[in-house]
Design a protein around this motif. Structure first.
Motif, mmCIF file in Angstrom:
data_model
loop_
_atom_site.group_PDB
_atom_site.id
_atom_site.type_symbol
_atom_site.label_atom_id
_atom_site.label_comp_id
_atom_site.label_asym_id
_atom_site.label_seq_id
_atom_site.Cartn_x
_atom_site.Cartn_y
_atom_site.Cartn_z
ATOM 1 N N THR A 100 0.824 -1.199 0.000
ATOM 2 C CA THR A 100 0.000 0.000 0.000
ATOM 3 C C THR A 100 0.865 1.258 0.000
ATOM 4 O O THR A 100 1.915 1.316 0.640
ATOM 5 C CB THR A 100 -0.939 0.021 1.217
ATOM 6 N N VAL A 121 -11.048 6.233 -1.741
ATOM 7 C CA VAL A 121 -10.358 5.183 -0.995
ATOM 8 C C VAL A 121 -9.219 5.779 -0.182
ATOM 9 O O VAL A 121 -9.022 5.446 0.990
ATOM 10 C CB VAL A 121 -9.838 4.093 -1.951
ATOM 11 N N TYR A 124 -10.667 7.900 2.900
ATOM 12 C CA TYR A 124 -11.145 7.058 3.991
ATOM 13 C C TYR A 124 -9.983 6.352 4.687
ATOM 14 O O TYR A 124 -9.900 6.308 5.914
ATOM 15 C CB TYR A 124 -12.152 6.023 3.492
ATOM 16 N N ALA A 125 -9.080 5.764 3.892
ATOM 17 C CA ALA A 125 -7.981 4.997 4.472
ATOM 18 C C ALA A 125 -7.103 5.864 5.368
ATOM 19 O O ALA A 125 -6.684 5.442 6.445
ATOM 20 C CB ALA A 125 -7.155 4.352 3.365
ATOM 21 N N TYR A 156 -10.503 -6.783 -0.600
ATOM 22 C CA TYR A 156 -10.017 -5.419 -0.460
ATOM 23 C C TYR A 156 -10.733 -4.531 -1.481
ATOM 24 O O TYR A 156 -11.017 -4.956 -2.595
ATOM 25 C CB TYR A 156 -8.511 -5.330 -0.725
ATOM 26 N N LYS A 173 -5.289 0.430 -0.209
ATOM 27 C CA LYS A 173 -6.217 -0.673 0.037
ATOM 28 C C LYS A 173 -7.049 -0.446 1.298
ATOM 29 O O LYS A 173 -6.559 0.089 2.297
ATOM 30 C CB LYS A 173 -5.436 -1.989 0.190
ATOM 31 N N ILE A 174 -8.304 -0.872 1.207
ATOM 32 C CA ILE A 174 -9.194 -0.935 2.361
ATOM 33 C C ILE A 174 -9.691 -2.375 2.455
ATOM 34 O O ILE A 174 -10.217 -2.915 1.479
ATOM 35 C CB ILE A 174 -10.395 0.013 2.210
ATOM 36 N N TYR A 196 -17.113 3.285 9.821
ATOM 37 C CA TYR A 196 -15.747 3.084 10.298
ATOM 38 C C TYR A 196 -15.699 1.985 11.344
ATOM 39 O O TYR A 196 -16.588 1.838 12.176
ATOM 40 C CB TYR A 196 -15.224 4.389 10.893
ATOM 41 N N VAL A 210 -3.463 -1.032 6.604
ATOM 42 C CA VAL A 210 -4.645 -1.339 5.786
ATOM 43 C C VAL A 210 -5.856 -1.306 6.719
ATOM 44 O O VAL A 210 -6.111 -2.271 7.452
ATOM 45 C CB VAL A 210 -4.531 -2.709 5.099
ATOM 46 N N TYR A 212 -9.939 -1.113 7.916
ATOM 47 C CA TYR A 212 -11.143 -1.832 7.535
ATOM 48 C C TYR A 212 -12.310 -0.869 7.376
ATOM 49 O O TYR A 212 -12.356 0.205 7.999
ATOM 50 C CB TYR A 212 -11.508 -2.871 8.590
ATOM 51 N N LEU A 213 -13.250 -1.285 6.553
ATOM 52 C CA LEU A 213 -14.531 -0.600 6.395
ATOM 53 C C LEU A 213 -15.621 -1.642 6.576
ATOM 54 O O LEU A 213 -15.614 -2.684 5.907
ATOM 55 C CB LEU A 213 -14.634 0.043 5.011
#
Length: 234
Positions: A100, A121, A124-125, A156, A173-174, A196, A210, A212-213
């Motif tokens: 990432t 992405v 948010y990440a 992902y 990546k999420i 979140y 990395v 998470y969502l």
């Protein structure tokens, strides 16, 4: 190659650059901000081709009269590939083999009004990994990217970020959890609405964060005209 052949190659290459620059095709190769330079390069090559033809017709002195090697015509192959074949954007294969590229931003601005909040992405990440989700608590978000599945089947949501061109593109990546489709297809584009969650993993390639969502709903979408994210280093 003789001058006529040189002019033909220059003309075709300039035309290909102009074609790519006046359509969305150029976004498969370079970032959107480089479009003016791409168009200028195409125009210069066309001008060079026309100047070569004009010079030849005026009786410019030919070069040495020895036969040109036929292998020189292989220079046309990349040109024909550019004209005839539109390459796909980098996808899950590249994403899973590259660490990432998420970087810590200087600051996070306030989220816009409205729910769910549309976020990239990258946005948010970075808010989840480096802002510890403080700006995300209590707000549903909507994020769009393409799917990648690791060897264990973990999904992902990914967007390839780039500085200049596709050659330097790197993934952000999420990891996804929650309500997901029963069938996940790598490289399919998905719009994910979710919330979140503090869970955080490390990328097995480079150890980068990395986040998470937690998905509450998903829907398949078409790939955007510009498949790359150019905001990550702004």
């Amino acid at each position: 190659m003789n001058r006529q052949a040189q002019a033909a190659v220059l003309f075709l290459l300039g035309g290909a650059l102009l074609h790519a620059g006046t359509t969305d095709l150029y976004l498969r190769y370079v970032k959107g901000g480089l479009r003016p330079l791409l168009l200028a390069a195409g125009a210069v090559l066309l001008a060079a081709a026309l100047a070569t033809v004009w010079y030849e017709r005026r009786g410019g002195r030919p070069g040495h009269a020895h036969p040109e090697p036929r292998v020189a015509w292989l220079l046309l192959l990349p040109l024909l590939a550019l004209i005839l074949v539109a390459p796909p954007a980098l996808g899950s294969y590249s994403a899973l083999r590259t660490g990432t590229a998420l970087q810590e931003p200087y600051a996070h601005g306030p989220l816009p009004a409205g729910d769910p909040v549309p976020l990239s992405v990258v946005d948010y990440a970075s808010r989840a990994a480096y802002g510890h989700g403080r700006s995300l608590h209590g707000r549903p978000v909507r994020v769009t990217g393409f799917l990648a599945l690791d060897r264990g089947g973990r999904p992902y949501l990914v967007r390839m970020a780039l500085n200049c061109c596709a050659a330097d593109a790197q993934p952000v990546k999420i990891a996804l959890t929650g309500e997901l489709p029963p069938v996940l297809r790598p490289d399919a584009w998905l719009e994910v609405t979710g919330t979140y969650t503090p869970r955080l993993d490390r990328d097995p390639v480079n150890g980068g964060p990395v986040p998470y969502l937690k998905a509450t709903s998903t829907r398949p979408v078409q790939a955007p005209p510009d498949p790359y994210d150019e905001t990550w280093n702004n």
